[in-house]
Write a protein that holds these residues in place. Structure first.
Motif, mmCIF file in Angstrom:
data_model
loop_
_atom_site.group_PDB
_atom_site.id
_atom_site.type_symbol
_atom_site.label_atom_id
_atom_site.label_comp_id
_atom_site.label_asym_id
_atom_site.label_seq_id
_atom_site.Cartn_x
_atom_site.Cartn_y
_atom_site.Cartn_z
ATOM 1 N N PHE A 82 0.826 -1.204 0.000
ATOM 2 C CA PHE A 82 0.000 0.000 0.000
ATOM 3 C C PHE A 82 0.868 1.265 0.000
ATOM 4 C CE2 PHE A 82 -4.001 -1.988 2.183
ATOM 5 C CZ PHE A 82 -4.111 -2.860 1.105
ATOM 6 N N THR A 85 0.332 3.192 -3.449
ATOM 7 C CA THR A 85 -0.946 3.204 -4.176
ATOM 8 C C THR A 85 -1.545 4.610 -4.322
ATOM 9 O OG1 THR A 85 -2.338 2.869 -2.225
ATOM 10 C CG2 THR A 85 -1.510 0.896 -3.311
ATOM 11 N N LYS A 88 -2.473 6.382 -7.647
ATOM 12 C CA LYS A 88 -3.805 6.199 -8.244
ATOM 13 C C LYS A 88 -4.587 7.516 -8.311
ATOM 14 C CE LYS A 88 -5.996 2.434 -6.536
ATOM 15 N NZ LYS A 88 -7.013 1.695 -5.697
ATOM 16 N N ASN A 135 -14.637 0.238 -1.384
ATOM 17 C CA ASN A 135 -13.356 -0.292 -1.844
ATOM 18 C C ASN A 135 -12.898 0.550 -3.027
ATOM 19 O OD1 ASN A 135 -11.769 -2.145 -3.829
ATOM 20 N ND2 ASN A 135 -11.526 -3.080 -1.816
ATOM 21 N N SER A 136 -11.632 0.953 -3.019
ATOM 22 C CA SER A 136 -11.156 1.881 -4.048
ATOM 23 C C SER A 136 -10.566 1.181 -5.272
ATOM 24 C CB SER A 136 -10.134 2.854 -3.455
ATOM 25 O OG SER A 136 -8.980 2.149 -3.029
ATOM 26 N N GLY A 137 -10.828 -0.113 -5.414
ATOM 27 C CA GLY A 137 -10.328 -0.828 -6.592
ATOM 28 C C GLY A 137 -11.195 -0.631 -7.824
ATOM 29 N N GLY A 164 -3.193 3.315 2.889
ATOM 30 C CA GLY A 164 -3.186 3.432 1.427
ATOM 31 C C GLY A 164 -4.224 4.429 0.934
ATOM 32 N N ASP A 165 -4.435 4.433 -0.391
ATOM 33 C CA ASP A 165 -5.372 5.390 -1.004
ATOM 34 C C ASP A 165 -6.810 5.167 -0.528
ATOM 35 O OD1 ASP A 165 -4.969 2.968 -2.873
ATOM 36 O OD2 ASP A 165 -6.904 3.786 -3.461
ATOM 37 N N GLN A 166 -7.136 3.910 -0.234
ATOM 38 C CA GLN A 166 -8.526 3.619 0.116
ATOM 39 C C GLN A 166 -8.942 4.298 1.422
ATOM 40 O OE1 GLN A 166 -10.245 -0.306 -0.665
ATOM 41 N NE2 GLN A 166 -10.639 -0.456 1.508
ATOM 42 N N HIS A 216 -12.294 -8.883 -8.159
ATOM 43 C CA HIS A 216 -11.149 -8.150 -7.608
ATOM 44 C C HIS A 216 -10.316 -9.116 -6.765
ATOM 45 C CE1 HIS A 216 -9.839 -4.207 -5.351
ATOM 46 N NE2 HIS A 216 -8.829 -4.865 -5.881
ATOM 47 N N THR A 218 -8.209 -9.140 -4.314
ATOM 48 C CA THR A 218 -7.731 -8.192 -3.310
ATOM 49 C C THR A 218 -6.583 -8.721 -2.466
ATOM 50 O OG1 THR A 218 -9.635 -8.956 -2.067
ATOM 51 C CG2 THR A 218 -9.724 -6.728 -2.906
HETATM 52 C C1 GLC Z 1 -7.309 -2.161 -0.890
HETATM 53 C C2 GLC Z 1 -8.027 -1.807 -2.164
HETATM 54 C C3 GLC Z 1 -7.068 -1.203 -3.164
HETATM 55 C C4 GLC Z 1 -6.297 -0.050 -2.523
HETATM 56 C C5 GLC Z 1 -5.594 -0.549 -1.280
HETATM 57 C C6 GLC Z 1 -4.823 0.550 -0.549
HETATM 58 O O1 GLC Z 1 -6.493 -3.258 -1.152
HETATM 59 O O2 GLC Z 1 -8.647 -2.944 -2.706
HETATM 60 O O3 GLC Z 1 -7.794 -0.743 -4.263
HETATM 61 O O4 GLC Z 1 -5.364 0.491 -3.426
HETATM 62 O O5 GLC Z 1 -6.564 -1.085 -0.400
HETATM 63 O O6 GLC Z 1 -5.640 1.462 0.085
#
Ligand code: GLC
Ligand code: MN
Length: 271
Positions: A82, A85, A88, A135-137, A164-166, A216, A218
């Motif tokens: 993470f 990320t 993104k 979820n940010s995917g 991470g970004d999420q 996904h 994950t």
């Molecule tokens: C989770 C999400 C992914 C994101 C990551 C970091 O794994 O599925 O999209 O980039 O968290 O926040």
């Protein structure tokens, strides 16, 4: 949707070539849905020329972006990966498009999802472990210089629950769960692989597996781990379509065994 609305599917590779197979499979899966919209791949400078050429040959428009460093590397990361990320977030800067469907490189699309371009922004699907966070995917967003600037500004003072970004984006779009229903995507648009496996493995749940449109991966990435808990065969089927040389009988036996083990584990846990 306005007839002249400019749409694109966007994904991202950063920190080297490790996720290249993921982007290859995602691109292939999107092409199989016969979508008319372009596929744009954001890459950082450490993604090799050779990989860019391969992906461009598979229909991705490659755009280099500068990495966005993790604003708080000292705070806990749920997983080490993470760390980078945040790059993104550059997707909000793609202002030559009106609407973007962002897909992590560890996703595949198993049914056409062009209907997402008719959604309002911001839209995302619930995460599996805290369903009132998204979820940010998989995200539907309107690139905008204004939002992009606001995101960059917010980043500095941000907290992120997963490092991470999420975690950050859930702070930024903090009212997501209370947004109108159009902003909340059904879970099938971001179906975690192990949940898919659970649905497929149980006859009474199996009809729900048909709701899966985007899978996904994950937790474990099919191309990085020989053992995988759920849904891996679907990913490999797409990947073998591009790389038939990768298809090995032992691969298939391992996946079958892993999926079966996962089911047995869940069975043991819930009785
Ligand atoms: C989770 C999400 C992914 C994101 C990551 C970091 O794994 O599925 O999209 O980039 O968290 O926040
Ligand atoms: Mn992901």
């Amino acid at each position: 949707m306005r007839p002249d609305q400019k749409n694109a599917y966007v994904s991202m590779l950063c920190g080297g070539d490790a996720y290249v197979p993921g982007a290859e499979a995602l691109g292939r899966s999107l092409a199989a849905t016969k979508t008319p919209y372009p596929k744009v791949l954001l890459v950082t400078s450490d993604v090799t020329e050779a990989s860019r050429a391969v992906l461009a040959g598979q229909g991705w428009q490659i755009r280099e972006v500068a990495p966005i460093p993790n604003p708080h590397p000292d705070r806990g990361l749920l997983f080490a990966r993470f760390g980078n990320t945040f790059t993104k977030l550059r997707v909000w800067g793609l202002t030559d498009f009106d609407k973007v469907v962002f897909l992590d490189a560890d996703t595949i699309v198993v049914q056409n999802v062009d209907d997402l371009f008719a959604r309002p922004a911001f839209a995302a699907a619930p995460d599996f472990f805290v369903p009132d966070r998204f979820n940010s995917g998989v995200m539907v967003l309107d690139p905008s210089a204004e939002t992009y600037a606001a995101i960059m500004k917010a980043l500095q003072g941000s907290l992120s629950y997963d490092g991470g970004d999420q975690g950050f984006l859930n702070e930024f779009f903090t009212n997501w769960y209370a947004m109108p229903v159009g902003n909340r995507l059904p879970a099938g648009y971001n179906m975690h692989h192990f949940i898919l496996q659970f649905l497929v493995a149980h006859p009474s749940l199996r009809p729900m597996a048909k709701e899966a449109r985007i899978i996904h991966y994950t937790l474990q990435k099919p191309w990085l781990t020989p053992t995988l808990a759920g849904g891996s065969e679907l990913w490999w089927k797409v990947y073998y379509g591009i790389h038939p040389e990768a298809e090995q009988p032992w691969h298939r036996s391992i996946h079958a065994l892993e999926d079966w083990s996962f089911d047995r584990l869940v069975g043991a846990l819930i009785g």
